[in-house]
Design a protein around this motif. Structure first.
Motif, mmCIF file in Angstrom:
data_model
loop_
_atom_site.group_PDB
_atom_site.id
_atom_site.type_symbol
_atom_site.label_atom_id
_atom_site.label_comp_id
_atom_site.label_asym_id
_atom_site.label_seq_id
_atom_site.Cartn_x
_atom_site.Cartn_y
_atom_site.Cartn_z
ATOM 1 N N ILE A 102 0.811 -1.221 0.000
ATOM 2 C CA ILE A 102 0.000 0.000 0.000
ATOM 3 C C ILE A 102 0.846 1.273 0.000
ATOM 4 C CG2 ILE A 102 -0.362 0.183 2.489
ATOM 5 C CD1 ILE A 102 -3.329 0.834 1.781
ATOM 6 N N GLU A 103 1.964 1.269 0.726
ATOM 7 C CA GLU A 103 2.761 2.505 0.747
ATOM 8 C C GLU A 103 3.805 2.524 -0.364
ATOM 9 O OE1 GLU A 103 4.106 3.351 4.734
ATOM 10 O OE2 GLU A 103 2.143 4.232 5.164
ATOM 11 N N PHE A 107 -2.411 3.504 -2.897
ATOM 12 C CA PHE A 107 -3.682 2.880 -2.549
ATOM 13 C C PHE A 107 -4.372 2.278 -3.769
ATOM 14 C CE2 PHE A 107 -8.282 3.139 -2.169
ATOM 15 C CZ PHE A 107 -8.483 2.392 -1.031
ATOM 16 N N ARG A 108 -4.424 3.043 -4.875
ATOM 17 C CA ARG A 108 -5.248 2.609 -5.999
ATOM 18 C C ARG A 108 -4.718 1.338 -6.649
ATOM 19 N NH1 ARG A 108 -5.811 8.530 -8.441
ATOM 20 N NH2 ARG A 108 -3.815 8.604 -7.387
ATOM 21 N N MET A 111 -5.162 -1.752 -4.293
ATOM 22 C CA MET A 111 -6.533 -2.247 -4.187
ATOM 23 C C MET A 111 -7.000 -2.847 -5.507
ATOM 24 S SD MET A 111 -7.486 -2.082 -1.208
ATOM 25 C CE MET A 111 -6.465 -1.596 0.148
ATOM 26 N N TYR A 142 -10.815 5.812 -3.656
ATOM 27 C CA TYR A 142 -9.814 6.861 -3.583
ATOM 28 C C TYR A 142 -10.460 8.221 -3.803
ATOM 29 C CZ TYR A 142 -5.347 9.160 -4.074
ATOM 30 O OH TYR A 142 -4.280 9.983 -3.878
ATOM 31 N N PHE A 145 -12.694 9.002 -0.656
ATOM 32 C CA PHE A 145 -12.031 9.231 0.627
ATOM 33 C C PHE A 145 -10.966 10.316 0.558
ATOM 34 C CE2 PHE A 145 -14.287 5.477 1.630
ATOM 35 C CZ PHE A 145 -14.573 5.625 2.966
ATOM 36 N N TRP A 146 -10.181 10.368 -0.523
ATOM 37 C CA TRP A 146 -9.172 11.416 -0.558
ATOM 38 C C TRP A 146 -9.739 12.684 -1.173
ATOM 39 C CZ3 TRP A 146 -5.094 13.848 1.055
ATOM 40 C CH2 TRP A 146 -4.500 14.808 0.237
ATOM 41 N N ARG A 150 -10.923 13.988 1.974
ATOM 42 C CA ARG A 150 -9.574 14.383 2.356
ATOM 43 C C ARG A 150 -8.986 13.508 3.453
ATOM 44 N NH1 ARG A 150 -7.584 19.916 1.952
ATOM 45 N NH2 ARG A 150 -8.767 20.663 3.721
ATOM 46 N N VAL A 151 -9.256 12.227 3.381
ATOM 47 C CA VAL A 151 -8.569 11.272 4.248
ATOM 48 C C VAL A 151 -7.278 10.917 3.531
ATOM 49 C CG1 VAL A 151 -8.651 8.951 5.189
ATOM 50 C CG2 VAL A 151 -10.718 10.343 5.128
ATOM 51 N N PRO A 152 -6.119 11.163 4.157
ATOM 52 C CA PRO A 152 -4.866 10.926 3.425
ATOM 53 C C PRO A 152 -4.688 9.449 3.074
ATOM 54 C CG PRO A 152 -4.440 11.883 5.607
ATOM 55 C CD PRO A 152 -5.908 11.654 5.508
ATOM 56 N N LEU A 153 -4.500 9.175 1.791
ATOM 57 C CA LEU A 153 -4.229 7.820 1.322
ATOM 58 C C LEU A 153 -2.944 7.871 0.505
ATOM 59 C CD1 LEU A 153 -7.788 6.702 0.169
ATOM 60 C CD2 LEU A 153 -6.553 5.957 2.181
ATOM 61 N N PRO A 154 -2.125 6.822 0.581
ATOM 62 C CA PRO A 154 -0.821 6.885 -0.088
ATOM 63 C C PRO A 154 -0.950 6.797 -1.610
ATOM 64 C CG PRO A 154 -1.170 4.728 0.884
ATOM 65 C CD PRO A 154 -2.332 5.566 1.297
ATOM 66 N N THR A 155 0.018 7.429 -2.267
ATOM 67 C CA THR A 155 0.082 7.329 -3.720
ATOM 68 C C THR A 155 1.372 6.618 -4.096
ATOM 69 O OG1 THR A 155 1.027 9.519 -3.687
ATOM 70 C CG2 THR A 155 -1.270 9.337 -4.350
ATOM 71 N N GLY A 159 2.146 8.912 -9.593
ATOM 72 C CA GLY A 159 1.069 9.596 -8.883
ATOM 73 C C GLY A 159 -0.206 8.794 -8.813
#
Lengths: 160, 325, 505
Positions: A102-103, A107-108, A111, A142, A145-146, A150-155, A159
């Protein structure tokens, strides 16, 4: 729940019942935990140290485990069916992959891969719905939520 | 509406971000997390939240305050010390930040964190602690308290913010100087410790002036003495321990802001600038005054010097107190 | 009384603000949805939306999150009744008679009774919460560490006495939970325990990853790859009207369930789950025709469904009055309050009356919204279940990972969820209940800390627990319950309370 258990006389289970196995597993776990507390000062009864509570709980767990193992009756081990075990293992593997990725992949992509794997490989769904659902879920979540919440999710790379 | 626009702007910025070189110039581009290693209601929390609100005005990003309490603050401080140094994690800690690694040394255990894992941003406030008891307690002065404690050693209980936390250190210094033995009941922070005092579960508490000012004015608590080198403006009738003849009993509970060491220089600069602007912010000054905790601002270089000196002094005091539980 | 009315007026003035109202409704809708979806309980729903509340005011945050909680109590019954799949653990017992009613063609009536019962219980218990929390809060300052120790002991014993399955199993799971709760820096001494150099563990295991793992993920592991997809029965609107007899038979179980549920809710424990079992047992016990139970007795739906809703509100009493988490969900709600700098504890009602009363008032509104939502829209919600499970469960897995990761942006949390999910799967295969484990983990630090503090207060003497009347009373209750359970265990008498309530297998 099963008050009807009393009505039917259970077939004589062998020595290895589900309770027996679970009880012994708990005893082993308790022993391991008790061993792990050895590095912590125990303190005294009136002044418990940091090792006091974990050791106490481990002892309680061991005693209760013994109680469970010693119980008579219960489900015979053979009666516990593991039909879903393969699926369960696959889902756990997929989650493990998600944790690793995930990191790194973001995220995208993670998943996307997770859902595509579960649908396409584990469930053998047709390709088109698999692609649509996995794309929709990963990018949709994504977006919601992002982008909206604006829930921080990793990219990840590019990008994504 | 403003929120929506902001969200849109962020969204647009986000879509463009991948095409820019890594680590775009715009720090901060998402919310910053501020760790407060104590529960709400203590000095660190009371200083951290208003300064976060004031800094948001400059940084144009929300600062999310997270209370991560436990072990005299060690839990949250360790979390901040080992956080990714990207400028998106900051810490508001108290004087105890210097004590905890020393205490770990005292017990020969692996320290939760070391001081060189953290870089100072600014000092926000520094207040002497105040010794308070319930207003229905038998002691009218510090002298009464000491005499009674001598008569029945190890019976009067005091609450603290955790073993070797600020409130414990202050009390331990006083007890050592007055040669009395008290019972120590640690809590996770100044807030719960104060609740315990109000609920009559303990009989005394050393506290920063902020959290107890309202209760003193309302007549629920009585201040007996302060740990400063001069009397507090808010309580001019309350003597200092130095006045009472305990020469070495001097303790300040200060709140400072830190970032994990290795935070990029532009981010550090932005944070320092935002803090400097924040302490001048009229809302912030007003809030702190209401809390009876006037702003004592120092920028990073100055604060580092102050911190080093304070850490050395506390380390010495700690050795004198020794291992306690 | 006048004070209460004034406060309630203040509460409604807060709760009727458009923003607060919006989030209350949103919470109820999300709650109903997660309640309907098996494997996605209120906790997963709350953890999913927790990061979103960082930007809200504390009042809207708690109104939203609480709405999910009691909304799920409504939603959970739907799938239990229609498909014999409990959407939520608290609705397990509803499966028995609810689904039997469906088979008899009374699905609509069962759904209506469940919703009406939930509404009555929800509303009644908010009234009780409103009347009880303020006096309890003023009393709560006297609640020192010894009282916490006694209260938590009482909670554990009550939990194991009342949950289904053998008492040793429940207690063993509680002990396991207590051990999980000791991971991290010891709050009293500062020692690292079981952290093995992982800094993320210094803070202890998070409630959200462990609970999502033990409840949510393990549920998916158990059900994915199940043999046949469940068939969905679609109720028609005109069938929703219960008959006069059904209504009449439901009134007293509903009222009894409300009272029972609320009282059980106050004691720390997984109240909403236990209360439904207890209510079912009581209804069966006092019924003139106990043989009808299991074959579509409407009392077996009305009682438990009322009880779990009342318990959800009852759990807010210790949360608001003492700042004590009485289960995983109140624990997350408290954390959400802390994020906003609102210190939970005895002073909460005094310092933040607008928040507390706004919250209470929003629960009145929420219950009304839920009634409206559940009766006519039940058919729509059920359609979610027409999605084949092979598509549904990957979605739920995504939500689990997302929810757990987003709370702290921590990969370690995802690993914790994974590990606890696997352990939970194994234990559930051997018929262990996971609720006591989660509860043990949440209460472990509070319990250990209070014990240490009590002993520090008394200078190491355990006599402190006997000197304080409140603590002593609770400890006597603990002993009485232990005695009762020992008697049950020794005599194995079929007339014992636990066997009567069908709790002993």
């Amino acid at each position: 729940m099963s008050s009807n258990a009393a009505d039917r006389t259970p077939p004589r289970p062998g020595f290895w019942t589900g309770d027996r196995v679970a009880g012994i597993a708990l005893i082993v776990a308790a022993a391991a935990l008790a061993f792990e507390t050895r590095v912590l000062p125990l303190g005294s009864l009136g002044r418990p140290g940091p090792g006091y509570a974990p050791l106490l709980y481990a002892v309680i767990l061991g005693v209760l485990g013994a109680g469970i193992a010693a119980r008579r009756g219960g489900t015979p081990l053979g009666a516990i069916r593991w039909g879903e075990a393969r699926h369960a293992l696959m889902i756990l593997l997929a989650c493990g992959f998600a944790a690793l990725a995930i990191e790194r992949l973001g995220f995208r992509l993670t998943m996307l891969a997770l859902v595509a794997f579960l649908l396409g490989v584990v469930e053998r769904r047709p390709a088109l719905p698999t692609a649509l659902v996995s794309l929709g879920l990963s990018f949709g979540c994504y977006f919601v939520f992002w982008t909206l919440l604006r829930v921080p999710l990793p990219t990840g790379p590019f990008g994504l | 509406m403003r929120h929506r626009l902001q969200a849109l702007a962020t969204c647009a910025a986000f879509l463009l971000l991948p095409w820019l070189p890594a680590l775009a110039q715009t720090y901060p581009d998402h919310p910053i997390q501020m760790i407060v290693p104590f529960p709400p209601g203590g000095v660190a929390d009371l200083a951290g939240r208003p300064v976060a609100a004031a800094m948001e005005k400059t940084l144009k990003q929300p600062i999310v305050v997270q209370n991560r309490a436990g072990a005299g603050g060690a839990v949250g401080m360790a979390a901040a010390a080992s956080a990714k140094p990207d400028g998106y994690t900051i810490l508001v800690a108290l004087s105890s930040i210097s004590i905890i690694p020393e205490a770990d040394k005292l017990f020969d255990r692996k320290p939760a964190y070391t001081l060189d894992q953290l870089a100072p941003i600014a000092l926000l406030s520094a207040d002497p602690t105040v010794l308070v008891v319930k207003s229905d307690a038998p002691w009218k002065s510090a002298k009464d308290f000491v005499e009674d404690a001598k008569k029945r050693p190890d019976t009067i209980a005091f609450a603290s913010s955790g073993v070797y936390g600020t409130l414990h250190m202050a009390m331990a210094m006083f007890a050592a100087a007055a040669d009395i033995k008290l019972r120590h009941v640690p809590f996770t922070g100044g807030g719960p410790a104060l609740t315990a005092l109000l609920g009559n579960n303990v009989q005394a508490l050393a506290s920063g002036p902020g959290p107890v000012a309202a209760q003193i004015k309302a007549g629920a608590l009585r201040p007996l003495a302060t740990w400063g080198n001069k009397r507090l403006e808010a309580f001019p009738d309350v003597p200092t321990f130095i006045e009472l003849g305990y020469k070495d009993v001097e303790f300040y509970i200060w709140a400072g802001m830190f970032a994990p060491k290795g935070t990029p220089e532009p981010a550090m600069k932005a944070l320092r600038d935002a803090t400097r602007a924040a302490v001048k912010d009229p809302d912030f000054v007003e809030t702190m005054k209401k809390l009876e905790s006037p702003v004592t601002y120092m920028d990073a270089p100055e604060f580092q010097k102050f911190w080093d000196a304070d850490a050395a002094r506390l380390a010495k005091a700690l050795v004198k107190i020794g291992r306690v539980q | 009384m006048i004070d209460t009315l004034n406060s309630l007026a203040l509460g409604f003035s807060v709760a009727l603000q458009p923003a607060v109202l919006f989030y209350a409704v949103l919470g109820c809708v999300v709650g109903t949805l997660v309640g309907v979806l098996p494997g996605l309980g209120p906790l997963a729903g709350i953890s999913l939306l927790l990061p979103l509340t960082y930007g809200l005011t504390p009042t809207t945050a708690i109104v939203l999150l609480a709405g999910i909680y009691y909304g799920a109590m409504y939603g959970g019954s739907t799938t239990s009744i229609l498909m014999r799949i409990p959407g939520e653990a608290a609705s397990v017992i509803t499966c028995v008679d609810g689904h039997a009613m469906t088979l008899k063609g009374r699905a609509g009536a069962a759904l209506a009774i469940a919703a009406l019962g939930s509404f009555v219980a929800g509303t009644l218990s908010v009234v009780a919460l409103m009347l009880l929390a303020p006096p309890l809060a003023s009393f709560a300052l006297r609640f020192g560490p010894p009282e916490y120790v006694a209260l938590l002991l009482l909670g554990f014993i009550l939990l194991s006495y009342m949950s289904s399955g053998p008492m040793v199993n429940t207690l063993a799971m509680a002990a396991l939970g207590l051990i999980l709760g000791t991971v991290g820096i010891d709050l009293l001494s500062g020692f690292h325990r079981f952290t093995y150099g992982v800094t993320d563990l210094a803070d202890g295991l998070g409630i959200v990853p462990v609970a999502v793992g033990l409840f949510g993920l393990s549920e998916i592991l158990l059900t994915a790859g199940g043999d046949t997809p469940p068939s969905v029965y679609k109720p028609k609107l005109r069938e929703l009207v219960p008959s006069r007899e059904e209504l009449k038979a439901s009134i007293s179980p509903c009222l009894r369930g409300s009272v029972l549920g609320f009282l059980i809710g106050i004691i720390p424990g997984s109240a909403h789950i236990i209360s439904s079992f207890v209510s079912y047992g009581v209804e069966k016990r006092i019924s003139k025709h106990p043989e009808r139970f299991g074959h579509g007795a409407v009392e077996g739906v009305a009682g438990p469904e009322s009880a779990n809703n009342a318990a959800a509100s009852g759990a807010f009493v210790p949360m608001l009055a003492l700042g004590l988490p009485s289960g995983p969900i109140p624990a997350v709600l408290l954390a959400a309050l802390m994020i906003h700098g609102v210190a939970p504890g005895p002073l909460l009602m005094e310092q933040h009356p607008d928040l507390v009363w706004g919250f209470i008032a929003s629960m009145y509104i929420g219950n009304l919204v839920l009634l409206i939502l559940n009766l006519p829209l039940v058919g729509i919600f059920v359609n979610v279940l027409r999605i084949p499970y092979s598509y549904l469960y990957p979605t739920i897995v995504v939500f689990c990972v997302l929810g757990v990761y987003a709370v702290n942006s921590s990969v370690v949390d995802v690993w914790i969820m994974l590990a606890t999910g696997a352990v939970g799967y194994g234990l559930r295969k051997f018929e262990f209940d996971m609720a006591p484990a989660v509860l043990g983990m949440i209460l472990s630090p509070i319990f250990e800390m209070s014990l240490g503090q009590s002993l520090a207060m008394s200078g190491g003497s355990y006599g402190i627990f006997l000197d304080r009347p409140i603590a002593l009373t609770m400890l006597i209750m603990v002993l009485a319950l232990l005695g009762l359970s020992l008697r049950d265990a020794l005599k194995r008498q079929r007339g014992g309370w636990r066997t009567g309530a069908g709790l002993d297998a």
